[in-house]
Write an enzyme that holds these catalytic residues in place. Structure first.
Site, short mmCIF file in Angstrom:
data_model
loop_
_atom_site.label_atom_id
_atom_site.label_comp_id
_atom_site.label_asym_id
_atom_site.label_seq_id
_atom_site.Cartn_x
_atom_site.Cartn_y
_atom_site.Cartn_z
N CYS A 148 0.83 -1.19 0.00
CA CYS A 148 0.00 0.00 0.00
C CYS A 148 0.88 1.26 0.00
O CYS A 148 1.83 1.36 0.78
CB CYS A 148 -0.91 0.00 1.22
SG CYS A 148 -1.87 1.52 1.42
N GLU A 178 2.20 -5.78 8.75
CA GLU A 178 2.61 -4.41 8.43
C GLU A 178 3.60 -3.87 9.45
O GLU A 178 4.59 -3.23 9.08
CB GLU A 178 1.39 -3.49 8.36
CG GLU A 178 1.77 -2.07 7.95
CD GLU A 178 0.63 -1.08 8.10
OE1 GLU A 178 0.91 0.07 8.48
OE2 GLU A 178 -0.52 -1.45 7.82
N CYS A 285 -3.55 5.97 7.41
CA CYS A 285 -3.96 6.18 6.03
C CYS A 285 -5.30 6.91 6.01
O CYS A 285 -6.04 6.95 7.00
CB CYS A 285 -4.04 4.86 5.28
SG CYS A 285 -5.50 3.87 5.64
N SER A 315 -7.01 -5.71 11.32
CA SER A 315 -6.77 -4.71 12.36
C SER A 315 -7.71 -3.52 12.24
O SER A 315 -8.33 -3.08 13.21
CB SER A 315 -5.32 -4.24 12.30
OG SER A 315 -5.08 -3.21 13.24
N ASN A 316 -7.84 -2.97 11.03
CA ASN A 316 -8.67 -1.77 10.88
C ASN A 316 -10.12 -2.08 11.20
O ASN A 316 -10.83 -1.25 11.78
CB ASN A 316 -8.51 -1.16 9.47
CG ASN A 316 -9.27 -1.93 8.40
OD1 ASN A 316 -10.45 -1.70 8.16
ND2 ASN A 316 -8.58 -2.85 7.74
#
Length: 411
Positions: A148, A178, A285, A315-316
């Site tokens: 990303c 990540e 982000c 996670s998000n």
């Protein structure tokens, strides 16, 4: 913003129409109020922002292009491309194999790979060590890299302030792909340590202030600091970056807390604070920010329950669930099949990290008001199927077709 070529079965005519109308009426994305849909006696309160983000659509486009461009070749993903079981299953059905799982456990031995193989780097990015391993096998990792751009932005920020002499504090889940990638890229330039939450940050602060003996740091933060980290000198100047999908308010609180710790310890002049604490600003982000703000807007409306759709290891998505749980009964589901009946629902419990079965989740009162949102790796088609399933379970099937043809908002 660029549009991507993703499989049509991930799209939803209903959700696309809703998102386009909201976009036309709010080009600057300042309005975080939800969309309200009337489906007979079922009222859906749909979050303003949800679903596939830029990075996810980019990753999906690249992955399916890799398959199309390499017929007959073995194609591997370093690990799950995104945290959505449906998308990953689609790739596996096309012959793609995972080299490791999300925790880094090897599923395929490196010795099995050859220079003729194709390896796709997932949207989370990967470590410099993994890139070196692939190159040693004659495989160029950047050929089909789906990292990303917003993750790469964090890496660039960490590199920049690291080269200016700051130690990097990464707010992230230590075992998340990540965070592992960001840690690897950051420690290549400067001393780096990972903190998972505010509690661990407060523990770190005790070492920064010298309230705990330095040797204890290495046990308390085992596996979360760069090789050669020196507690006595590496906390003289610090900066905070994060895993892009963390809860925005928590990252901000951690950054503010550590900034005050540095001010209290070194007492710099007001215009010299940056000598001790780097101005990294927010490295979340845009989609994480928008989705979390949209959930906050959605929660201002009355409702009986909330459904949050996404992969259980996302996670998000988990942070959207956390926000909803503060206000009303909330259920973290992966797809429409989790709505087993009007009485029973299968959902993921963030506190026990297990899927559980709950009963009596749909109140009997009508109209029934249900909040719905989804994570950044969840296809819009899945959201539509959940809405359809709710309409079926509440006896509102007859109202679905008119909605699909011309969706109507509740006054």
């Amino acid at each position: 913003m660029k549009s991507f070529d993703v499989p049509v079965h991930y799209r939803s005519p209903l959700v696309t129409a809703i998102k386009q109308k909201r976009k036309d009426n709010d080009k600057m994305k300042k309005d975080f109020s939800p969309t309200q849909l009337a489906i007979g006696s079922l009222h859906i309160i749909l979050s303003r922002h949800f679903g596939f983000c830029y990075g996810v659509e980019n990753a999906i486009e690249i992955a399916f292009r890799a398959i199309a461009e390499n017929p007959g070749k073995r194609i591997f993903l370093l690990s799950e491309m995104i945290h959505n079981p449906g998308v990953n299953a689609d790739l596996q059905a096309l012959g793609v194999r995972f080299i490791m799982d999300t925790s880094g456990k090897m599923l395929i031995n490196w010795d099995e790979l050859t220079s003729d193989d194709i390896v796709i780097i997932p949207a989370f990015g990967t470590t410099l060590e993994m890139e070196a391993t692939l190159r040693s096998k004659g495989i160029e990792p950047t050929r089909y890299e789906t990292t990303c751009p917003f993750v790469e932005r964090v890496w660039n920020k960490a590199e920049k302030i690291g080269e200016e002499g700051y130690t990097i504090i990464v707010h992230g889940k230590p075992r998340h792909e990540e965070t592992r990638a960001t840690f690897s890229h950051s420690k290549a330039h400067t001393a780096t340590v990972v903190v998972k939450d505010m509690d661990q940050t407060k523990l770190l602060a005790k070492y920064i202030k010298g309230e705990l003996p330095a040797e204890g740091f290495y046990a308390d933060f085992e596996g979360q600091y760069a090789k050669g980290f020196d507690v006595n000198k590496d906390f003289e100047r610090i900066g905070v970056v994060n895993q892009t999908t963390m809860l925005a308010s928590e990252t901000q609180a951690i950054s503010d807390y550590l900034k005050q710790v540095m001010i209290d310890k070194y007492q710099p002049a007001a215009d010299k604070t940056s000598d001790r604490f780097a101005d990294t600003r927010d490295t979340l982000c845009y989609a994480t920010n928008d989705n979390q703000s949209a959930v906050q807007g959605m929660l201002e409306e009355p409702a009986e329950l909330a459904l949050v759709i996404g992969g259980y290891n996302s996670s998000n998505t988990s942070h959207l669930v956390e926000l909803c749980e503060l206000k009303l009964p909330s259920y973290f589901i992966k797809d429409e099949h989790c709505l087993e009946s009007a009485d029973a629902i299968r959902h993921f419990d963030l506190h026990t990290h297990t899927e559980k079965l709950s009963n009596n989740y749909l109140p009997a009162n009508r109209p029934l008001r249900v909040m719905i949102t989804s994570g950044a790796s969840c296809p819009d088609a899945l959201v539509e199927r959940v809405i359809e399933r709710l309409a079926e379970l509440t006896g509102n099937n007859a109202h679905l077709q008119p909605l699909a043809e011309s969706w109507e908002e509740v006054d």
